[in-house]
Design a protein around this motif. Sequence first.
Motif, PDB file in Angstrom:
ATOM      1  N   LEU A  87     -13.247  74.763 -24.552  1.00  0.00           N
ATOM      2  CA  LEU A  87     -14.550  74.390 -23.989  1.00  0.00           C
ATOM      3  C   LEU A  87     -15.642  75.348 -24.470  1.00  0.00           C
ATOM      4  CD1 LEU A  87     -13.587  73.597 -20.286  1.00  0.00           C
ATOM      5  CD2 LEU A  87     -14.144  71.953 -22.083  1.00  0.00           C
ATOM      6  N   THR A  88     -15.300  76.612 -24.585  1.00  0.00           N
ATOM      7  CA  THR A  88     -16.259  77.638 -24.981  1.00  0.00           C
ATOM      8  C   THR A  88     -16.642  77.517 -26.450  1.00  0.00           C
ATOM      9  OG1 THR A  88     -15.390  79.155 -23.308  1.00  0.00           O
ATOM     10  CG2 THR A  88     -16.646  80.145 -25.094  1.00  0.00           C
ATOM     11  N   THR A  89     -15.684  77.251 -27.308  1.00  0.00           N
ATOM     12  CA  THR A  89     -15.962  77.271 -28.746  1.00  0.00           C
ATOM     13  C   THR A  89     -16.316  75.905 -29.327  1.00  0.00           C
ATOM     14  OG1 THR A  89     -13.593  77.118 -29.244  1.00  0.00           O
ATOM     15  CG2 THR A  89     -14.582  79.333 -29.167  1.00  0.00           C
ATOM     16  N   HIS A  90     -16.121  74.829 -28.594  1.00  0.00           N
ATOM     17  CA  HIS A  90     -16.582  73.508 -29.041  1.00  0.00           C
ATOM     18  C   HIS A  90     -18.015  73.342 -28.548  1.00  0.00           C
ATOM     19  CE1 HIS A  90     -12.190  71.902 -29.373  1.00  0.00           C
ATOM     20  NE2 HIS A  90     -12.527  72.701 -30.368  1.00  0.00           N
ATOM     21  N   ILE A  91     -18.895  74.131 -29.120  1.00  0.00           N
ATOM     22  CA  ILE A  91     -20.272  74.219 -28.627  1.00  0.00           C
ATOM     23  C   ILE A  91     -21.049  72.924 -28.767  1.00  0.00           C
ATOM     24  CG2 ILE A  91     -20.351  76.723 -28.971  1.00  0.00           C
ATOM     25  CD1 ILE A  91     -22.071  76.213 -31.471  1.00  0.00           C
ATOM     26  N   ASP A  92     -20.634  72.044 -29.673  1.00  0.00           N
ATOM     27  CA  ASP A  92     -21.327  70.758 -29.826  1.00  0.00           C
ATOM     28  C   ASP A  92     -21.335  69.963 -28.519  1.00  0.00           C
ATOM     29  OD1 ASP A  92     -21.795  70.890 -32.735  1.00  0.00           O
ATOM     30  OD2 ASP A  92     -19.607  70.810 -32.842  1.00  0.00           O
ATOM     31  N   ASP A  93     -20.337  70.197 -27.668  1.00  0.00           N
ATOM     32  CA  ASP A  93     -20.200  69.462 -26.415  1.00  0.00           C
ATOM     33  C   ASP A  93     -21.028  70.052 -25.269  1.00  0.00           C
ATOM     34  OD1 ASP A  93     -18.341  67.875 -27.737  1.00  0.00           O
ATOM     35  OD2 ASP A  93     -16.624  69.002 -26.980  1.00  0.00           O
ATOM     36  N   TRP A  94     -21.549  71.250 -25.428  1.00  0.00           N
ATOM     37  CA  TRP A  94     -22.239  71.923 -24.325  1.00  0.00           C
ATOM     38  C   TRP A  94     -23.347  71.112 -23.672  1.00  0.00           C
ATOM     39  CZ3 TRP A  94     -23.039  77.785 -25.717  1.00  0.00           C
ATOM     40  CH2 TRP A  94     -21.792  78.404 -25.810  1.00  0.00           C
ATOM     41  N   PRO A  95     -24.195  70.407 -24.428  1.00  0.00           N
ATOM     42  CA  PRO A  95     -25.266  69.666 -23.741  1.00  0.00           C
ATOM     43  C   PRO A  95     -24.744  68.602 -22.768  1.00  0.00           C
ATOM     44  CG  PRO A  95     -25.785  69.883 -26.071  1.00  0.00           C
ATOM     45  CD  PRO A  95     -24.355  70.339 -25.886  1.00  0.00           C
ATOM     46  N   VAL A  96     -23.500  68.189 -22.942  1.00  0.00           N
ATOM     47  CA  VAL A  96     -22.906  67.176 -22.063  1.00  0.00           C
ATOM     48  C   VAL A  96     -22.623  67.747 -20.675  1.00  0.00           C
ATOM     49  CG1 VAL A  96     -20.884  65.685 -21.735  1.00  0.00           C
ATOM     50  CG2 VAL A  96     -21.896  65.928 -24.011  1.00  0.00           C
ATOM     51  N   PHE A  97     -22.224  69.018 -20.604  1.00  0.00           N
ATOM     52  CA  PHE A  97     -21.777  69.539 -19.306  1.00  0.00           C
ATOM     53  C   PHE A  97     -22.447  70.841 -18.852  1.00  0.00           C
ATOM     54  CE2 PHE A  97     -18.794  71.384 -22.350  1.00  0.00           C
ATOM     55  CZ  PHE A  97     -18.613  72.672 -21.892  1.00  0.00           C
ATOM     56  N   LEU A  98     -23.310  71.415 -19.676  1.00  0.00           N
ATOM     57  CA  LEU A  98     -24.007  72.634 -19.256  1.00  0.00           C
ATOM     58  C   LEU A  98     -25.484  72.340 -19.003  1.00  0.00           C
ATOM     59  CD1 LEU A  98     -22.554  75.398 -21.623  1.00  0.00           C
ATOM     60  CD2 LEU A  98     -21.959  74.924 -19.234  1.00  0.00           C
ATOM     61  N   PRO A  99     -25.954  72.535 -17.779  1.00  0.00           N
ATOM     62  CA  PRO A  99     -27.363  72.273 -17.485  1.00  0.00           C
ATOM     63  C   PRO A  99     -28.301  73.268 -18.173  1.00  0.00           C
ATOM     64  CG  PRO A  99     -26.298  73.308 -15.600  1.00  0.00           C
ATOM     65  CD  PRO A  99     -25.210  73.013 -16.607  1.00  0.00           C
ATOM     66  N   THR A 100     -27.740  74.328 -18.735  1.00  0.00           N
ATOM     67  CA  THR A 100     -28.536  75.352 -19.400  1.00  0.00           C
ATOM     68  C   THR A 100     -28.766  75.048 -20.887  1.00  0.00           C
ATOM     69  OG1 THR A 100     -26.513  76.592 -19.832  1.00  0.00           O
ATOM     70  CG2 THR A 100     -27.765  77.162 -17.838  1.00  0.00           C
ATOM     71  N   VAL A 101     -28.216  73.934 -21.377  1.00  0.00           N
ATOM     72  CA  VAL A 101     -28.360  73.570 -22.790  1.00  0.00           C
ATOM     73  C   VAL A 101     -28.870  72.132 -22.881  1.00  0.00           C
ATOM     74  CG1 VAL A 101     -27.186  73.296 -25.008  1.00  0.00           C
ATOM     75  CG2 VAL A 101     -26.483  75.130 -23.452  1.00  0.00           C
ATOM     76  N   GLN A 102     -30.126  71.977 -23.313  1.00  0.00           N
ATOM     77  CA  GLN A 102     -30.696  70.632 -23.459  1.00  0.00           C
ATOM     78  C   GLN A 102     -30.294  69.991 -24.782  1.00  0.00           C
ATOM     79  OE1 GLN A 102     -34.815  71.857 -22.835  1.00  0.00           O
ATOM     80  NE2 GLN A 102     -34.850  70.604 -20.979  1.00  0.00           N
TER      81      GLN A 102
END
Length: 151
Positions: free
Chosen positions: A19-34
Amino acid sequence: MGYAESTLIDAPVELIWRLTTHIDDWPVFLPTVQRLERLDAGELRVGSAARIKQPGQLSAVWTVTRLDPEREFTWETLRPGLRLTGRHLLEAAGAGTRMTLVLETSGRAAGVISALLGGMMRSSLRQEAAGFARRAATVRQSGAQDARDHP
């Protein structure tokens, strides 16, 4: 100045690392990444970079400076008079994972920025830690073999 948020996540280190290193997915589940745009391809490695847009901030390019599989992912961005360093630290805690998120500021503007935005930085770390925990729970509930198998 530095800020840290540590949380215990009921998921194995291997999952939290994905989850940490597949950063492409972060906007899907982290409110801190638009928005997040990878500036290179392939697995995350030292030197990998991404342009990230976060709420209330201008886009910034973050570059990976350290990657210790299943233990640490560190990257940095530069702004006028300021260096921001973000660390994602993982350690096994029984069957779960202790995730510690760290944000450090340095440079001539660090004191002013920390005084003005310290509360926002702390809040962002808390939101990010909660986002990783929620995503891990969702992936585990779905029975997905890989974090990327889950929409």
